[in-house]
Motif scaffolding. Sequence first.
Motif, PDB file in Angstrom:
ATOM      1  N   SER A  66       0.816  -1.219   0.000  1.00 39.81           N
ATOM      2  CA  SER A  66       0.000   0.000   0.000  1.00 39.81           C
ATOM      3  C   SER A  66       0.849   1.268   0.000  1.00 39.81           C
ATOM      4  CB  SER A  66      -0.956  -0.007   1.195  1.00 39.81           C
ATOM      5  OG  SER A  66      -0.228  -0.104   2.395  1.00 39.81           O
ATOM      6  N   GLY A  67       2.145   1.143  -0.269  1.00 40.76           N
ATOM      7  CA  GLY A  67       3.035   2.307  -0.315  1.00 40.76           C
ATOM      8  C   GLY A  67       4.195   2.155   0.653  1.00 40.76           C
ATOM      9  N   GLN A  68       5.034   3.163   0.681  1.00 45.55           N
ATOM     10  CA  GLN A  68       6.189   3.121   1.581  1.00 45.55           C
ATOM     11  C   GLN A  68       5.784   3.555   2.981  1.00 45.55           C
ATOM     12  OE1 GLN A  68       9.239   5.587  -0.182  1.00 45.55           O
ATOM     13  NE2 GLN A  68      10.159   3.808  -1.135  1.00 45.55           N
ATOM     14  N   ILE A  69       6.409   2.914   3.981  1.00 44.86           N
ATOM     15  CA  ILE A  69       6.209   3.354   5.360  1.00 44.86           C
ATOM     16  C   ILE A  69       7.573   3.563   6.002  1.00 44.86           C
ATOM     17  CG2 ILE A  69       3.967   2.235   5.674  1.00 44.86           C
ATOM     18  CD1 ILE A  69       5.408   0.089   7.367  1.00 44.86           C
ATOM     19  N   GLY A  70       7.628   4.565   6.846  1.00 47.60           N
ATOM     20  CA  GLY A  70       8.815   4.797   7.659  1.00 47.60           C
ATOM     21  C   GLY A  70       8.555   4.266   9.046  1.00 47.60           C
ATOM     22  N   VAL A  71       9.560   3.632   9.615  1.00 53.11           N
ATOM     23  CA  VAL A  71       9.397   3.057  10.949  1.00 53.11           C
ATOM     24  C   VAL A  71      10.484   3.610  11.860  1.00 53.11           C
ATOM     25  CG1 VAL A  71       9.306   0.934  12.313  1.00 53.11           C
ATOM     26  CG2 VAL A  71       8.451   0.937   9.955  1.00 53.11           C
ATOM     27  N   LEU A  72      10.057   4.259  12.923  1.00 54.28           N
ATOM     28  CA  LEU A  72      10.930   4.789  13.964  1.00 54.28           C
ATOM     29  C   LEU A  72      10.637   4.039  15.264  1.00 54.28           C
ATOM     30  CD1 LEU A  72      10.426   8.562  13.150  1.00 54.28           C
ATOM     31  CD2 LEU A  72      12.568   7.283  12.881  1.00 54.28           C
ATOM     32  N   PRO A  73      11.487   4.192  16.280  1.00 53.71           N
ATOM     33  CA  PRO A  73      11.187   3.542  17.566  1.00 53.71           C
ATOM     34  C   PRO A  73       9.793   3.908  18.071  1.00 53.71           C
ATOM     35  CG  PRO A  73      13.439   4.338  17.555  1.00 53.71           C
ATOM     36  CD  PRO A  73      12.792   4.862  16.297  1.00 53.71           C
ATOM     37  N   ASN A  74       9.181   2.961  18.735  1.00 48.69           N
ATOM     38  CA  ASN A  74       7.835   3.073  19.304  1.00 48.69           C
ATOM     39  C   ASN A  74       6.739   3.159  18.245  1.00 48.69           C
ATOM     40  OD1 ASN A  74       8.801   2.952  21.997  1.00 48.69           O
ATOM     41  ND2 ASN A  74       9.359   5.112  21.846  1.00 48.69           N
ATOM     42  N   HIS A  75       6.992   2.613  17.069  1.00 46.02           N
ATOM     43  CA  HIS A  75       5.984   2.559  16.007  1.00 46.02           C
ATOM     44  C   HIS A  75       4.834   1.673  16.463  1.00 46.02           C
ATOM     45  CE1 HIS A  75       4.133   1.757  12.099  1.00 46.02           C
ATOM     46  NE2 HIS A  75       4.861   2.761  11.607  1.00 46.02           N
ATOM     47  N   ALA A  76       3.644   1.995  16.026  1.00 45.05           N
ATOM     48  CA  ALA A  76       2.471   1.175  16.337  1.00 45.05           C
ATOM     49  C   ALA A  76       2.660  -0.228  15.765  1.00 45.05           C
ATOM     50  CB  ALA A  76       1.224   1.809  15.736  1.00 45.05           C
ATOM     51  N   PRO A  77       2.200  -1.250  16.467  1.00 45.63           N
ATOM     52  CA  PRO A  77       2.325  -2.620  15.962  1.00 45.63           C
ATOM     53  C   PRO A  77       1.519  -2.819  14.679  1.00 45.63           C
ATOM     54  CG  PRO A  77       1.714  -2.617  18.288  1.00 45.63           C
ATOM     55  CD  PRO A  77       1.589  -1.202  17.789  1.00 45.63           C
ATOM     56  N   ILE A  78       2.150  -3.441  13.684  1.00 49.76           N
ATOM     57  CA  ILE A  78       1.451  -3.780  12.439  1.00 49.76           C
ATOM     58  C   ILE A  78       2.065  -5.041  11.846  1.00 49.76           C
ATOM     59  CG2 ILE A  78       0.782  -1.419  11.828  1.00 49.76           C
ATOM     60  CD1 ILE A  78       3.022  -1.474   9.706  1.00 49.76           C
ATOM     61  N   ALA A  79       1.290  -5.672  11.003  1.00 44.98           N
ATOM     62  CA  ALA A  79       1.782  -6.747  10.140  1.00 44.98           C
ATOM     63  C   ALA A  79       1.365  -6.334   8.740  1.00 44.98           C
ATOM     64  CB  ALA A  79       1.168  -8.081  10.525  1.00 44.98           C
ATOM     65  N   THR A  80       2.278  -6.446   7.786  1.00 47.00           N
ATOM     66  CA  THR A  80       1.982  -5.966   6.443  1.00 47.00           C
ATOM     67  C   THR A  80       2.678  -6.809   5.388  1.00 47.00           C
ATOM     68  OG1 THR A  80       2.009  -4.007   5.003  1.00 47.00           O
ATOM     69  CG2 THR A  80       3.893  -4.290   6.455  1.00 47.00           C
ATOM     70  N   ALA A  81       2.082  -6.840   4.209  1.00 44.75           N
ATOM     71  CA  ALA A  81       2.732  -7.468   3.057  1.00 44.75           C
ATOM     72  C   ALA A  81       3.802  -6.504   2.547  1.00 44.75           C
ATOM     73  CB  ALA A  81       1.714  -7.756   1.966  1.00 44.75           C
ATOM     74  N   VAL A  82       4.930  -7.060   2.139  1.00 45.69           N
ATOM     75  CA  VAL A  82       6.043  -6.272   1.611  1.00 45.69           C
ATOM     76  C   VAL A  82       6.044  -6.420   0.094  1.00 45.69           C
ATOM     77  CG1 VAL A  82       8.558  -6.058   1.554  1.00 45.69           C
ATOM     78  CG2 VAL A  82       7.400  -6.559   3.713  1.00 45.69           C
ATOM     79  N   ASP A  83       6.202  -5.305  -0.598  1.00 43.50           N
ATOM     80  CA  ASP A  83       6.209  -5.300  -2.049  1.00 43.50           C
ATOM     81  C   ASP A  83       7.647  -5.420  -2.558  1.00 43.50           C
ATOM     82  OD1 ASP A  83       5.205  -5.159  -4.612  1.00 43.50           O
ATOM     83  OD2 ASP A  83       4.694  -3.035  -4.531  1.00 43.50           O
ATOM     84  N   ILE A  84       7.799  -5.686  -3.834  1.00 43.99           N
ATOM     85  CA  ILE A  84       9.107  -5.631  -4.469  1.00 43.99           C
ATOM     86  C   ILE A  84       9.541  -4.174  -4.427  1.00 43.99           C
ATOM     87  CG2 ILE A  84      10.368  -5.889  -6.641  1.00 43.99           C
ATOM     88  CD1 ILE A  84       8.335  -8.126  -7.355  1.00 43.99           C
ATOM     89  N   GLY A  85      10.673  -3.904  -3.839  1.00 43.97           N
ATOM     90  CA  GLY A  85      11.130  -2.522  -3.716  1.00 43.97           C
ATOM     91  C   GLY A  85      12.330  -2.420  -2.800  1.00 43.97           C
ATOM     92  N   LEU A  86      12.647  -1.197  -2.447  1.00 45.72           N
ATOM     93  CA  LEU A  86      13.822  -0.938  -1.628  1.00 45.72           C
ATOM     94  C   LEU A  86      13.472  -0.931  -0.152  1.00 45.72           C
ATOM     95  CD1 LEU A  86      15.515   1.948  -3.636  1.00 45.72           C
ATOM     96  CD2 LEU A  86      15.874  -0.524  -3.839  1.00 45.72           C
TER      97      LEU A  86
END
Length: 134
Positions: free
Chosen positions: A28-48
């Motif tokens: 669903s797009g790029q996400i940035g993850v920093l400390p204390n990010h909300a818990p999630i589970a997600t599919a990873v796309d082909i990308g960087l």
Amino acid sequence: MTLNLCVLIPNRMIWYSEVKEIILSTNSGQIGVLPNHAPIATAVDIGLLRIRLNDRWLTVALMSGFARISNNEIIILGNDAEISTDIDPQEAQQTLEIAEANLSRAEGKRQSIEANLALRQARTRVEAIKVISY
């Protein structure tokens, strides 16, 4: 504060260490993850996958999978992945050219889908080596 990042593919562990931040390509797009990010589970796309260490960024070509983020731990289970510094630029460019040619010659829906997937993967590998680490 840091995050613990583990990147696994079927035949080996690509990365395991503390990091400051990541940028991940999801379906669903790029996400940035920093400390204390909300818990999630997600599919990873082909990308960087961009990994920020103390004072520099590292780039990984990630070929889809799944990610789980919880309690400052990130686990990425990928189908395949390569750290940009391990990619041979000449071989990656050659693979991209072959993938483009295969897509133009694809006949039928199945060949088109497979050729398109190979092209996306080849483009990601080339893009990974072009990203400037700073």
